[in-house]
Design a protein around this motif. Structure first.
Motif, PDB file in Angstrom:
ATOM      1  N   ASN A 123       2.177  -1.565   8.741  1.00 14.60           N
ATOM      2  CA  ASN A 123       0.575  -0.791   8.354  1.00 14.60           C
ATOM      3  C   ASN A 123       0.492   0.691   8.307  1.00 14.60           C
ATOM      4  OD1 ASN A 123      -1.046  -3.188   9.071  1.00 14.60           O
ATOM      5  ND2 ASN A 123      -0.896  -2.844  10.901  1.00 14.60           N
ATOM      6  N   VAL A 124       1.946   1.442   8.514  1.00 13.22           N
ATOM      7  CA  VAL A 124       1.621   3.181   8.086  1.00 13.22           C
ATOM      8  C   VAL A 124       2.634   3.235   6.821  1.00 13.22           C
ATOM      9  CG1 VAL A 124       1.830   5.027   9.499  1.00 13.22           C
ATOM     10  CG2 VAL A 124       1.576   3.339  10.670  1.00 13.22           C
ATOM     11  N   THR A 125       3.342   2.146   7.268  1.00 15.74           N
ATOM     12  CA  THR A 125       4.751   2.971   5.797  1.00 15.74           C
ATOM     13  C   THR A 125       3.678   2.243   4.676  1.00 15.74           C
ATOM     14  OG1 THR A 125       6.259   1.884   7.026  1.00 15.74           O
ATOM     15  CG2 THR A 125       7.174   2.846   5.060  1.00 15.74           C
ATOM     16  N   PRO A 126       2.920   1.776   3.706  1.00 16.64           N
ATOM     17  CA  PRO A 126       1.924   2.217   2.980  1.00 16.64           C
ATOM     18  C   PRO A 126       1.868   3.024   2.700  1.00 16.64           C
ATOM     19  CG  PRO A 126       1.947  -0.116   3.836  1.00 16.64           C
ATOM     20  CD  PRO A 126       2.265   0.328   5.143  1.00 16.64           C
ATOM     21  N   VAL A 127       1.194   3.855   3.604  1.00 15.01           N
ATOM     22  CA  VAL A 127       0.277   4.766   3.107  1.00 15.01           C
ATOM     23  C   VAL A 127       1.100   5.586   2.502  1.00 15.01           C
ATOM     24  CG1 VAL A 127      -0.574   6.891   4.180  1.00 15.01           C
ATOM     25  CG2 VAL A 127      -0.827   5.105   5.047  1.00 15.01           C
ATOM     26  N   ILE A 128       2.715   5.657   2.198  1.00 15.41           N
ATOM     27  CA  ILE A 128       3.203   6.767   1.298  1.00 15.41           C
ATOM     28  C   ILE A 128       3.949   6.013   0.125  1.00 15.41           C
ATOM     29  CG2 ILE A 128       4.330   8.461   2.932  1.00 15.41           C
ATOM     30  CD1 ILE A 128       6.710   7.110   2.816  1.00 15.41           C
ATOM     31  N   GLY A 129       3.153   4.860  -0.372  1.00 16.31           N
ATOM     32  CA  GLY A 129       3.228   4.398  -0.905  1.00 16.31           C
ATOM     33  C   GLY A 129       2.993   4.680  -3.096  1.00 16.31           C
ATOM     34  N   TYR A 132       6.547   6.849  -4.686  1.00 21.57           N
ATOM     35  CA  TYR A 132       7.295   6.079  -4.787  1.00 21.57           C
ATOM     36  C   TYR A 132       6.863   4.981  -6.118  1.00 21.57           C
ATOM     37  CZ  TYR A 132       6.941   3.380  -1.005  1.00 21.57           C
ATOM     38  OH  TYR A 132       6.077   2.417  -0.280  1.00 21.57           O
ATOM     39  N   THR A 133       6.071   4.333  -5.771  1.00 22.14           N
ATOM     40  CA  THR A 133       6.073   3.064  -6.945  1.00 22.14           C
ATOM     41  C   THR A 133       5.633   3.282  -7.806  1.00 22.14           C
ATOM     42  OG1 THR A 133       4.008   2.309  -5.004  1.00 22.14           O
ATOM     43  CG2 THR A 133       4.024   1.592  -7.464  1.00 22.14           C
ATOM     44  N   PRO A 134       4.713   4.073  -8.853  1.00 21.13           N
ATOM     45  CA  PRO A 134       5.532   4.031 -10.300  1.00 21.13           C
ATOM     46  C   PRO A 134       6.502   4.313 -10.329  1.00 21.13           C
ATOM     47  CG  PRO A 134       3.485   5.758  -9.468  1.00 21.13           C
ATOM     48  CD  PRO A 134       3.850   5.261  -8.117  1.00 21.13           C
ATOM     49  N   VAL A 135       7.336   5.342  -9.934  1.00 16.50           N
ATOM     50  CA  VAL A 135       8.755   5.698 -10.063  1.00 16.50           C
ATOM     51  C   VAL A 135       9.450   4.156 -10.122  1.00 16.50           C
ATOM     52  CG1 VAL A 135      10.778   6.828  -9.479  1.00 16.50           C
ATOM     53  CG2 VAL A 135       8.834   7.794  -9.312  1.00 16.50           C
ATOM     54  N   LEU A 136       9.299   3.116  -9.292  1.00 15.58           N
ATOM     55  CA  LEU A 136      10.060   2.218  -8.812  1.00 15.58           C
ATOM     56  C   LEU A 136       9.367   0.825 -10.099  1.00 15.58           C
ATOM     57  CD1 LEU A 136      10.267   1.094  -4.958  1.00 15.58           C
ATOM     58  CD2 LEU A 136      11.713   1.715  -6.377  1.00 15.58           C
ATOM     59  N   ILE A 333       6.504  10.729 -14.398  1.00 16.24           N
ATOM     60  CA  ILE A 333       5.959   9.601 -13.790  1.00 16.24           C
ATOM     61  C   ILE A 333       5.072   9.742 -12.793  1.00 16.24           C
ATOM     62  CG2 ILE A 333       7.002   7.731 -12.763  1.00 16.24           C
ATOM     63  CD1 ILE A 333       8.629   7.657 -15.271  1.00 16.24           C
ATOM     64  N   PHE A 334       6.298  10.684 -11.454  1.00 14.90           N
ATOM     65  CA  PHE A 334       5.707  10.569 -10.315  1.00 14.90           C
ATOM     66  C   PHE A 334       4.411  11.400 -10.311  1.00 14.90           C
ATOM     67  CE2 PHE A 334       5.593  13.836  -6.997  1.00 14.90           C
ATOM     68  CZ  PHE A 334       5.649  12.730  -5.924  1.00 14.90           C
ATOM     69  N   GLN A 335       4.521  12.615 -11.767  1.00 18.07           N
ATOM     70  CA  GLN A 335       2.350  12.771 -11.113  1.00 18.07           C
ATOM     71  C   GLN A 335       1.708  12.570 -11.865  1.00 18.07           C
ATOM     72  OE1 GLN A 335       3.833  17.230 -13.360  1.00 18.07           O
ATOM     73  NE2 GLN A 335       5.416  16.944 -12.823  1.00 18.07           N
ATOM     74  N   LEU A 336       1.586  11.883 -12.600  1.00 13.03           N
ATOM     75  CA  LEU A 336       0.643  10.641 -13.750  1.00 13.03           C
ATOM     76  C   LEU A 336      -0.113  10.070 -13.020  1.00 13.03           C
ATOM     77  CD1 LEU A 336       2.664  10.115 -16.985  1.00 13.03           C
ATOM     78  CD2 LEU A 336       0.312  11.643 -16.564  1.00 13.03           C
ATOM     79  N   PRO A 337      -0.007   9.554 -11.249  1.00 11.09           N
ATOM     80  CA  PRO A 337      -1.013   8.643 -10.809  1.00 11.09           C
ATOM     81  C   PRO A 337      -1.739   9.630  -9.579  1.00 11.09           C
ATOM     82  CG  PRO A 337       1.573   7.626  -9.711  1.00 11.09           C
ATOM     83  CD  PRO A 337       1.808   9.378 -11.264  1.00 11.09           C
ATOM     84  N   PHE A 338      -1.294  10.622  -9.774  1.00 12.62           N
ATOM     85  CA  PHE A 338      -2.457  12.431  -9.399  1.00 12.62           C
ATOM     86  C   PHE A 338      -3.200  12.315 -10.395  1.00 12.62           C
ATOM     87  CE2 PHE A 338       1.543  12.062  -6.581  1.00 12.62           C
ATOM     88  CZ  PHE A 338       1.024  11.622  -5.541  1.00 12.62           C
ATOM     89  N   VAL A 477      -2.416   2.941 -12.545  1.00  5.58           N
ATOM     90  CA  VAL A 477      -3.892   2.558 -12.363  1.00  5.58           C
ATOM     91  C   VAL A 477      -4.165   1.167 -10.976  1.00  5.58           C
ATOM     92  CG1 VAL A 477      -6.266   1.443 -12.522  1.00  5.58           C
ATOM     93  CG2 VAL A 477      -5.363   3.441 -14.584  1.00  5.58           C
ATOM     94  N   TYR A 478      -2.904   0.670 -11.482  1.00  7.19           N
ATOM     95  CA  TYR A 478      -3.358  -0.956  -9.909  1.00  7.19           C
ATOM     96  C   TYR A 478      -2.032  -0.067  -9.059  1.00  7.19           C
ATOM     97  CZ  TYR A 478      -5.063  -3.797 -13.010  1.00  7.19           C
ATOM     98  OH  TYR A 478      -6.010  -4.954 -13.762  1.00  7.19           O
ATOM     99  N   THR A 479      -1.605   0.859  -9.256  1.00  2.00           N
ATOM    100  CA  THR A 479      -1.035   1.554  -8.000  1.00  2.00           C
ATOM    101  C   THR A 479      -1.387   2.632  -7.389  1.00  2.00           C
ATOM    102  OG1 THR A 479       1.263   2.231  -8.958  1.00  2.00           O
ATOM    103  CG2 THR A 479       0.810   3.572  -7.676  1.00  2.00           C
ATOM    104  N   ILE A 480      -3.187   3.711  -7.765  1.00  2.00           N
ATOM    105  CA  ILE A 480      -3.947   4.048  -7.126  1.00  2.00           C
ATOM    106  C   ILE A 480      -4.934   3.082  -6.687  1.00  2.00           C
ATOM    107  CG2 ILE A 480      -6.200   5.388  -7.447  1.00  2.00           C
ATOM    108  CD1 ILE A 480      -4.567   6.295  -9.639  1.00  2.00           C
ATOM    109  N   TYR A 481      -5.289   1.683  -7.269  1.00  2.00           N
ATOM    110  CA  TYR A 481      -6.269   0.482  -6.832  1.00  2.00           C
ATOM    111  C   TYR A 481      -5.487  -0.149  -5.313  1.00  2.00           C
ATOM    112  CZ  TYR A 481      -8.023  -3.965  -5.906  1.00  2.00           C
ATOM    113  OH  TYR A 481      -8.515  -5.507  -6.124  1.00  2.00           O
TER     114      TYR A 481
END
Length: 625
Positions: A123-129, A132-136, A333-338, A477-481
């Motif tokens: 439950n806690v680890t996904p907070v930092i998702g 790294y998600t877009p890069v992966l 890629i790292f910056q664009l979700p923000f 977009v789906y990463t933010i969601y």
């Protein structure tokens, strides 16, 4: 005389082996060569029975069927993954909760502490998702990200063969790491399949053949259909997840009188999950070999989901498109979700993202335990979850009404159902061990499944529709969601000790805020208020160094630079026309110069000059010698 007779047959043999040319020409069939040439022309020429348009139509029909196969396969793969994961986790938590099981099986291991650490990892680890998600996804690709995430879930199943701290906790942390990439890849994949289906259904259109940006609203209907189909299939995971509980543990569970003997009140009046719940819930311990067999079956289904993602799911992008997606620079890629949070549409949808995660976790861990198990006993838990899963699956198809109705109908309808149910639950306090409440609780479960289905399909459909023409932004977009959903999972983990009325109040407040923000978003979109999206840099395939620091800056939005881009495009076209004219003029001048040189070379003066030059060259060579 003998020699003469001996020579005669040899001469005859020579005449037979090497006849004169005239005899060979008489033996050859000249008409056969003409027949061979005619057959070759008929074979290589245009076929009378070949219809190019018909073959093209059949080809794209196979492509469309392949897209449908991809959607169905990814839906079943996700359904199997979560059926295995939730079924095993539920069975594991029930076994580890029982004091007798802990003392007999693992007396010195401390399974209760391990379960707390394991739930913390999930439950806690996904907070930092978001980091790294877009890069992966860009590095591995959408399909391979789904395959890798399903492999991590299979790893979690395998660790239950040997229940230790160093096996269970790391695998739980790995699942927490994989949750956001897995769901972001699934959302991206389903939306990309809708875009591909539109391209294959309209392959004759000019913008499809030139691979230009899709027209606005072109693939909205396909997004609605595919998202409805996905959630209708995936929601069945709640049904299949209860098979281990119903078929294996159900016969080992105590009746409600035993497990609820110390429980005083249920429903809205309680604090925590079920205060006073008995710590011995098993009548007798299941055989170890039976548990190993169950885990082996679940492991087999986990491998089946991996094979489905690997073999039956096609790629989401063309190879050249995937190269372009990676070639914008890993820093971008790292910056664009923000930076995508600048878009007011995404910002105003964030409360609905949060509520989408809160309500699903609440019905599984809050309502089903604090209202269902507390009132009916542990043996009725599987029934509530199965009814919820079937309700979600059936009512997910209601979102197909968006093909005729406005897109706000689905979200607002689900929100209205949940708002009424939350008010009812705030006032509902039940005495433990009351089987007469089975009917009302099942009705509430069905209605909550209706609201969940409309919520899940509605949010995913709205996100897909808003960014349907932006295929290079879908993963962001789906990463933010799903990152906001992970935040909601973390909140549910934190509020486990809070009073039930406080939890319901948070849910209701979040729902009302989400509805207001969504109304503001739709109002701005209707008024055509321009939204600000970060600029996606152009792919740089051969540039070395920090590509994201060059002239294509993702900090600039498309709306700010649209006029500049138009001016740049006009200048580029003008320069291209001038370059073509200059090349044509240079070509004409070169041809004229070559013609003049050729005419001059044929003149008597040129011939005399050439002869004199050649004579002088010969004299120089003689002097050197």
């Amino acid at each position: 005389m003998e020699a003469t007779e001996g020579e005669q047959p040899i001469e005859d043999a020579d005449q037979i082996v090497a006849p004169p040319n005239g005899g060979v020409n008489e033996l050859l069939d000249v008409g056969q060569e003409e027949n061979i040439e005619g057959e070759m022309e008929e074979f290589l020429g245009p076929q009378a029975q070949y219809n190019e348009e018909e073959e093209e139509r059949k080809y794209y029909r196979r492509k469309r069927l392949g897209v449908i196969k991809n959607v169905v396969a990814s839906s079943f793969g996700a359904m199997i993954v979560y059926s295995v994961y939730m079924g095993l986790l539920q069975m594991q938590l029930v076994l580890h909760y029982d004091m007798t099981y802990r003392e007999v099986k693992y007396s010195n291991l401390g399974l209760e502490d391990i379960d707390q650490k394991m739930l913390m990892g999930i439950n806690v680890t996904p907070v930092i998702g978001l980091l790294y998600t877009p890069v992966l996804i860009r590095f591995l690709g959408t399909k391979w990200m789904m395959f890798l995430a399903s492999g991590i879930y299979a790893l979690f199943v395998s660790t239950n063969y040997w229940e230790r701290y160093y096996t269970l906790v790391p695998s739980a942390v790995a699942i927490g790491v994989a949750i956001v990439p897995f769901w972001a890849s699934l959302g991206n994949y389903i939306t990309r399949m809708a875009q591909q289906y539109y391209e294959y259904a309209n392959y004759k259109d000019e913008h499809v053949q030139e691979q230009r940006k899709l027209p606005k609203g072109a693939c909205h209907s396909y997004i609605i259909i595919f998202q409805s189909l996905f959630y209708a299939i995936f929601s069945l995971s709640f049904v299949f997840a209860e098979f281990p509980m119903r078929l294996v543990l159900h016969g080992h569970l105590h009746e409600s009188k035993h497990v609820l003997c110390n429980v005083k009140i249920c429903g809205a009046a309680i604090k925590g999950i079920i205060p006073g719940f008995n710590t011995t819930v098993l009548t007798n311990l299941p055989r170890s070999m039976l548990l190993i067999q169950v885990e082996s079956i679940l492991m087999g289904f986990a491998f089946l989901s991996m094979i489905i993602f690997l073999l039956l799911c096609g790629p989401a992008y063309r190879p050249t498109e995937e190269i372009d997606l990676r070639s914008i620079g890993w820093g971008n890629i790292f910056q664009l979700p923000f930076k995508h949070l600048r878009d007011y549409r995404l910002r105003l949808l964030c409360p609905f993202f949060i509520y989408s995660g809160l309500e699903m976790l609440f019905v599984i861990s809050g309502f089903s335990l604090s209202y269902g198990v507390c009132t009916l006993g542990l043996k009725s838990l599987w029934l509530l979850i199965v009814v919820y899963g079937l309700s979600c699956s059936v009512f997910s198809l209601l979102s197909l009404s968006l093909l005729r109705l406005p897109r706000w109908v689905c979200l607002m309808g689900g929100a209205a159902v949940h708002a009424v149910l939350l008010v009812v639950l705030l006032a509902l306090s039940i005495k433990p061990g009351s089987p007469e409440y089975l009917g009302p609780l099942l009705v509430i479960t069905v209605l909550w499944g209706l609201g969940s289905a409309l919520n899940k399909t509605g949010v995913s459909t709205v996100v897909g529709i808003l960014y349907a023409e932006e295929k290079e932004r879908l993963d962001f977009v789906y990463t933010i969601y799903h990152w906001w959903q992970a935040i909601a999972i973390f909140v549910v983990y934190l509020w486990s000790k809070m009073p039930m009325r406080a939890k319901l109040s948070i849910l209701l407040a979040t729902l009302l805020l989400a509805c207001y923000c969504y109304w503001v978003m739709e109002r701005r979109v209707a008024q055509k208020v321009p939204h600000r999206m970060p600029r996606i840099p152009r792919p740089r395939h051969k540039v070395k160094g920090y590509r994201y620091l060059e002239e294509d800056n993702s900090d600039e939005s498309d709306s700010e630079r649209s006029e500049e881009d138009d001016d740049e495009d006009e200048e580029e076209r003008a320069e291209e026309d001038e370059r073509v004219v200059e090349e044509m003029g240079a070509g004409h001048r070169e041809e004229e110069g070559q013609g003049a040189r050729a005419e001059g070379a044929d003149s008597p003066r040129a011939r005399r000059g050439g002869a004199e030059g050649q004579g002088a060259h010969v004299e120089e060579e003689q002097r050197e010698m």
